[in-house]
Design a protein around this motif. Structure first.
Motif, mmCIF file in Angstrom:
data_model
loop_
_atom_site.group_PDB
_atom_site.id
_atom_site.type_symbol
_atom_site.label_atom_id
_atom_site.label_comp_id
_atom_site.label_asym_id
_atom_site.label_seq_id
_atom_site.Cartn_x
_atom_site.Cartn_y
_atom_site.Cartn_z
ATOM 1 N N VAL A 87 42.250 41.567 82.428
ATOM 2 C CA VAL A 87 40.969 41.788 81.752
ATOM 3 C C VAL A 87 41.156 42.923 80.737
ATOM 4 O O VAL A 87 41.740 43.972 81.037
ATOM 5 N N SER A 88 40.636 42.740 79.535
ATOM 6 C CA SER A 88 40.739 43.757 78.485
ATOM 7 C C SER A 88 40.013 45.045 78.893
ATOM 8 O O SER A 88 38.891 44.993 79.399
ATOM 9 N N PRO A 89 40.611 46.213 78.642
ATOM 10 C CA PRO A 89 39.915 47.491 78.885
ATOM 11 C C PRO A 89 38.596 47.566 78.123
ATOM 12 O O PRO A 89 37.657 48.236 78.578
ATOM 13 N N LEU A 90 38.510 46.922 76.963
ATOM 14 C CA LEU A 90 37.261 46.909 76.200
ATOM 15 C C LEU A 90 36.124 46.313 77.027
ATOM 16 O O LEU A 90 34.980 46.769 76.947
ATOM 17 N N LEU A 91 36.442 45.281 77.792
ATOM 18 C CA LEU A 91 35.411 44.636 78.598
ATOM 19 C C LEU A 91 34.962 45.565 79.719
ATOM 20 O O LEU A 91 33.762 45.698 80.000
ATOM 21 N N TYR A 92 35.914 46.230 80.376
ATOM 22 C CA TYR A 92 35.546 47.184 81.419
ATOM 23 C C TYR A 92 34.642 48.282 80.852
ATOM 24 O O TYR A 92 33.614 48.636 81.440
ATOM 25 N N ASP A 93 35.049 48.818 79.688
ATOM 26 C CA ASP A 93 34.242 49.881 79.079
ATOM 27 C C ASP A 93 32.850 49.378 78.721
ATOM 28 O O ASP A 93 31.844 50.076 78.917
ATOM 29 N N ALA A 94 32.769 48.152 78.213
ATOM 30 C CA ALA A 94 31.472 47.597 77.818
ATOM 31 C C ALA A 94 30.566 47.414 79.020
ATOM 32 O O ALA A 94 29.373 47.744 78.974
ATOM 33 N N ILE A 95 31.116 46.886 80.105
ATOM 34 C CA ILE A 95 30.318 46.661 81.317
ATOM 35 C C ILE A 95 29.860 47.986 81.911
ATOM 36 O O ILE A 95 28.687 48.173 82.268
ATOM 37 N N LEU A 96 30.765 48.950 82.017
ATOM 38 C CA LEU A 96 30.414 50.225 82.646
ATOM 39 C C LEU A 96 29.420 51.008 81.791
ATOM 40 O O LEU A 96 28.461 51.601 82.311
ATOM 41 N N SER A 97 29.609 51.055 80.483
ATOM 42 C CA SER A 97 28.696 51.806 79.618
ATOM 43 C C SER A 97 27.290 51.230 79.659
ATOM 44 O O SER A 97 26.296 51.965 79.628
ATOM 45 N N SER A 98 27.182 49.913 79.745
ATOM 46 C CA SER A 98 25.860 49.286 79.702
ATOM 47 C C SER A 98 25.239 49.087 81.072
ATOM 48 O O SER A 98 24.015 49.023 81.205
ATOM 49 N N GLU A 99 26.059 49.020 82.104
ATOM 50 C CA GLU A 99 25.522 48.707 83.430
ATOM 51 C C GLU A 99 25.610 49.865 84.422
ATOM 52 O O GLU A 99 24.726 50.027 85.260
ATOM 53 N N LYS A 140 37.489 51.233 93.723
ATOM 54 C CA LYS A 140 36.553 50.975 92.633
ATOM 55 C C LYS A 140 37.033 49.789 91.783
ATOM 56 O O LYS A 140 36.228 48.964 91.349
ATOM 57 N N ASN A 141 38.324 49.746 91.521
ATOM 58 C CA ASN A 141 38.850 48.652 90.712
ATOM 59 C C ASN A 141 38.623 47.298 91.376
ATOM 60 O O ASN A 141 38.298 46.304 90.720
ATOM 61 N N ASP A 142 38.793 47.268 92.714
ATOM 62 C CA ASP A 142 38.560 46.023 93.441
ATOM 63 C C ASP A 142 37.112 45.573 93.309
ATOM 64 O O ASP A 142 36.825 44.393 93.103
ATOM 65 N N ILE A 143 36.203 46.526 93.429
ATOM 66 C CA ILE A 143 34.777 46.193 93.354
ATOM 67 C C ILE A 143 34.405 45.733 91.945
ATOM 68 O O ILE A 143 33.692 44.733 91.759
ATOM 69 N N GLY A 188 35.877 42.322 91.387
ATOM 70 C CA GLY A 188 35.122 41.354 92.181
ATOM 71 C C GLY A 188 33.821 40.972 91.510
ATOM 72 O O GLY A 188 33.446 39.800 91.468
ATOM 73 N N TYR A 189 33.128 41.973 90.955
ATOM 74 C CA TYR A 189 31.872 41.714 90.249
ATOM 75 C C TYR A 189 32.107 40.824 89.027
ATOM 76 O O TYR A 189 31.385 39.848 88.796
ATOM 77 N N LEU A 190 33.128 41.115 88.242
ATOM 78 C CA LEU A 190 33.380 40.347 87.031
ATOM 79 C C LEU A 190 33.845 38.923 87.338
ATOM 80 O O LEU A 190 33.627 38.009 86.540
ATOM 81 N N ALA A 242 33.699 41.319 73.695
ATOM 82 C CA ALA A 242 33.525 42.008 74.974
ATOM 83 C C ALA A 242 32.094 42.507 75.132
ATOM 84 O O ALA A 242 31.482 42.377 76.200
ATOM 85 N N ALA A 243 31.540 43.094 74.059
ATOM 86 C CA ALA A 243 30.164 43.600 74.117
ATOM 87 C C ALA A 243 29.174 42.454 74.293
ATOM 88 O O ALA A 243 28.161 42.593 75.006
#
Length: 864
Positions: free
Chosen positions: A97-109, A206-209, A212-214, A246-247
């Motif tokens: 998974v792209s780091p951009l996607l992780y950053d987008a999900i965490l920043s918004s959620e 945390k990474n597992d969770i 798992g969510y994504l 990603a966003a």
């Protein structure tokens, strides 16, 4: 920040334990939410009790995943054949998974995801209060809580049945109950999420969770998980998403069916009746949400201002890449796919009930590695496409071919002339059909087709099992064959049965009857057997009718021998699936060992472990010497009626042709490693002449040969083929029989007598004889014990006695001359030769043609 690396099965499949919350955590969280509960009239002590009494376990099962069928490609490697799903999901690992996607999900959620313990207490209190007020049902959930929520939704959705007319409503209710509950139910939902989330945080990284969510989250419609979303919306992978993509996906997950971008006509209608989020509007709502995500990423320092502005300026440009599911995606391999699908739907290896099996197919996340081999399949597809029409105007035309690996039962190829369509919209006039012609009713097929003379093989096998020789001679001349034995009882047949091409038949050997497929020859064999035993041989070799009824017959009132009549039992009018017949010839080629057909080599479950396969077996159903001798006889077919199916590659082959005058034609061919069976004819409806039906320059009664030839040749190239074993000497013996004496009988009568005794006859040139004209004057060989199958030559009499030149005895002493004449068959009269003087003359004169018994007068000289 924990960085434990796990696969998706480790994340989702590993969370199988019970998630419980300690009393201390319960007290802390309850204290934080007590003011909100008080608003609803609940006391503090009651609050603690409510929290502690909530279910403290959550079974986090594997999410619904697609089942994927795989096959062997032309390069010998596995490729995806088809996919089945309720939720299209492609699980990925953390690194995929792209780091951009992780950053987008965490920043918004959940920007504090890596800092909190699973619950954002302040935001949760606000959400609980809003729930009590009925003003909101979303927000405040951490990634951990959202993961919990999605797990609960998933478990609810597993109980919804796709076959239920209210399936979509059931799915919507699962979403609503998990996200939109208000009042006391809303409080309980939030508390339950918290209780589960706190314990999950203790047990998993945390990474597992986050992963798992994504992997479990819905991204609109049947698209689940970040990889499937990236594939579907942008035709890319989760690892290769751009910032804008990603966003966009991070925005979609907040409200999937509103923000999805695969509906150009819009996804929802507002209070004014305006359709919103259309392609024409640039997916306005999704764009707003995307830009919100980009704003949050900028604020959190995940992207630069330049990156932010460039991404905001981009239009939302979907590149929809639908994931076609079902066997239709398999193209010309769809009928093989349907055969495999039917196995999963009917075999208890995949569930105890049909519904369980259907759920396994569409939700079980299986990797089903099938036996389909494109190295064989391709040859069949190409030949079928070239030679057979998809549809013939006004005729329900069918062409089907199947190849089976002889020593394993693996189904290597299934080809069919029609276009696959199993929906209600299928148009038969366009050659669209979902039925698998090669299969029986339990495996996606129908009633089956008459194999014609290919069914004679069971008479041959029973003949050999009863100790008869293939070199025995029988009267195979055209006539009504009346008396048969059926299940131990005498049966009188009144139905005349003809040969192909109006052949009058002949007296000959079983080898000849087999090579030339002579109906009357095989009926002569059947008269010496029990018709029920013939069908029992078929049943022993795995044959049943296409409708799943036994091939051994089903007696009914008034028809005690139903299914065991001569035509059905000997000449192949039973309706049988081609795959069953392929298995028969594979068994003969495999030294009498029958292997049940199987189309699945391996199944890997969602946990990565191999699963138990459907039951299959290989067992000795024919004695090896019987199988070898049957193969010996069937080899003769390949140089006679089946010669057009010869592969020409040097591989030893056996085979058998088949024709049913009202249905169609068949061809069986097999090496020691693979067997192919082809049926070409009508599928149903009115009869039509195959020999008079042409398509693309090909006569329909001939296309069985190139189909069988090309598929078998391809199988030979991959799997090879050995020399067949030698036949058993006692089963190819020439037996001695009594040859009657027919000298002096009329030729017709003599011929009948000899042929009924099991010999063939040839009539030679007439000869002079003392017997009457037209009667047999000579037979060769003469009467006595003679080898079965011997051809007897009969020579009729001309009606004229034979003549011979009278020997010359003049000059001999009388006693010697007299003896010579008498030994030659003449009588002698002497004229004064009572003594021993020399013979002076003879009458008739020497050299005169005379008949045996002619009297010769001798005159002698006086003694000196």
């Amino acid at each position: 920040m924990p960085q434990t690396k796990r696969t998706v099965n480790g994340v989702l499949g590993g969370l199988l334990g019970l998630v419980g919350l300690s009393a201390v955590a319960g007290v802390l969280v309850t204290a934080a939410v007590t003011p909100a509960i008080a608003v609803a009239g609940v006391t503090g002590s009651q609050a603690l009790s409510i929290f502690e009494e909530l279910p403290n376990s959550l079974k986090v099962g594997t999410p619904m995943e697609p089942t994927v069928f795989y096959a062997t490609g032309e390069d010998g490697k596995q490729f995806q054949l088809a996919k089945f799903y309720d939720q299209n999901r492609v699980p990925v690992t953390f690194e995929q998974v792209s780091p951009l996607l992780y950053d987008a999900i965490l920043s918004s959620e959940d920007k504090n995801f890596y800092a909190h313990g699973g619950v954002n207490l302040g935001a949760t209190i606000k959400a609980v209060v809003d729930n009590v007020r009925g003003t909101s049902s979303r927000g405040a959930s951490t990634i951990s809580q959202q993961f919990v929520k999605n797990v609960l939704i998933q478990e609810c959705e597993k109980d919804a049945s796709p076959s239920d007319p209210n399936y979509q409503e059931q799915l919507q209710k699962c979403w609503t109950d998990a996200t939109n509950a208000v009042g006391s139910k809303g409080i309980e939902r939030k508390l339950q999420e918290m209780r589960y989330a706190i314990q999950i945080e203790k047990d998993y990284s945390k990474n597992d969770i986050l992963l798992g969510y994504l992997n479990i989250a819905n991204f609109g419609g049947t698209t689940y998980g970040i990889e499937a979303a990236a594939n579907y919306y942008f035709n890319t992978t989760a690892k290769n998403l751009t910032l804008g993509q990603a966003a966009t996906l991070a925005g979609i997950v907040q409200n999937p069916n509103r923000y999805r971008i695969d509906k150009p006509g819009g996804t929802w209608t507002d209070g004014t009746g305006k359709v919103r989020n259309t392609a024409e509007s640039g997916f306005e709502d999704t764009k707003v949400r995307r830009n919100y995500v980009l704003d949050r990423m900028l604020k959190d320092g995940k992207i630069t201002q330049e990156q932010h502005d460039a991404a905001v300026a981009e239009p939302i440009t979907p590149n929809i890449h639908p994931s076609t599911q079902g066997c239709s995606a398999a193209g010309k391999q769809a009928y093989f796919c349907q055969y495999v699908k039917s196995i999963i739907e009917t075999d208890e290896a995949f569930g105890s009930s049909r519904q369980d099996r259907l759920d396994t197919l569409r939700r079980g996340g299986l990797q089903v590695h099938t036996s389909l081999d494109m190295r064989v399949q391709k040859a069949g597809v190409e030949t079928m496409t070239e030679r057979a029409p998809v549809y013939l105007e006004g005729r329900d035309f069918a062409a089907s071919a199947v190849t089976i690996q002889a020593d394993t039962g693996r189904v290597l190829a299934i080809v069919q002339n029609t276009n696959f369509n199993e929906t209600a919209s299928a148009d038969k006039t366009k050659g669209e059909i979902g039925q698998v012609y090669a299969a029986d009713k339990a495996h996606g097929g129908g009633e089956g087709f008459p194999p014609g003379s290919a069914y004679k093989v069971f008479t041959l096998l029973d003949w050999l099992e009863k100790g008869h020789s293939v070199n025995e001679v029988l009267d195979g001349r055209m006539r009504t064959f009346k008396e048969f034995t059926v299940c131990g009882e005498r049966f009188v047949n009144a139905e005349p049965i003809a040969n192909f091409g109006r052949n009058r038949g002949r007296v000959s050997t079983v080898m000849d009857f087999t090579a030339t497929s002579l109906n009357t020859g095989y009926l002569a064999m059947a008269q010496q057997l029990d018709l029920c035993d013939i069908n029992k041989v078929a049943a022993r070799m795995g044959v049943h009718l296409g409708n799943m009824k036994p091939v051994t017959g089903t007696p009914t009132d008034g028809e005690p021998y139903k299914g065991n009549y001569p035509y059905e039992s000997t000449l192949g009018s039973k309706y049988i699936a081609p795959i069953q017949m392929a298995g028969v010839y594979a068994t003969i080629a495999n030294k009498g060992i029958y292997c049940t057909p199987k189309a699945i080599d391996k199944v890997i479950g969602p946990t990565g472990k191999e699963m138990t396969l459907p039951k299959s077996s290989c067992s000795q159903v024919l004695a090896p010497e019987v199988a070898a001798t049957a193969a010996h006889a069937l080899r003769g077919v390949m140089s006679a009626t089946g010669s057009a199916a010869n592969t020409g590659d040097g591989t030893p082959l056996i085979g058998k042709t088949g024709t049913h005058q009202e249905w169609g034609t068949a061809m069986a061919v097999s090496s020691t490693k693979a067997a192919t069976f082809v049926y070409v004819g009508k599928a149903s409806g009115e009869n039509f002449s195959l020999s008079r039906t042409y398509w693309n320059g090909w006569s329909m009664n001939r296309i069985r040969f190139p189909l069988a030839r090309e598929m078998q040749r391809a199988a030979n190239a991959v799997y090879g083929g050995d020399r067949f074993p030698d036949p058993a000497s006692n089963l190819i013996r020439r037996t001695l029989k009594d040859l009657p004496d027919v000298v002096g009988k009329p030729v017709d009568e003599a011929t009948r007598i000899i042929e009924e005794a099991g010999f063939s006859v040839t009539v030679g040139e007439p000869i002079a004889s003392t017997v009457g004209a037209g009667l047999v004057a000579e037979q060769t060989p003469g009467a006595g014990r003679v080898a079965s199958g011997t051809t007897v030559t009969l020579r009729p009499s001309t009606g004229q006695p034979p003549t011979t030149a009278l020997p010359n005895v003049v000059g001999q002493k009388f006693p010697q001359g007299k003896k010579a004449l008498e030994d030659a068959g003449f009588s002698v009269t002497d004229s004064g030769c009572s003594g021993k003087g020399d013979i002076e003359s003879q009458t008739p004169a020497a050299g005169t043609p005379v008949t045996p018994g002619t009297n010769v007068t001798l005159v002698c000289k006086e003694d000196d």
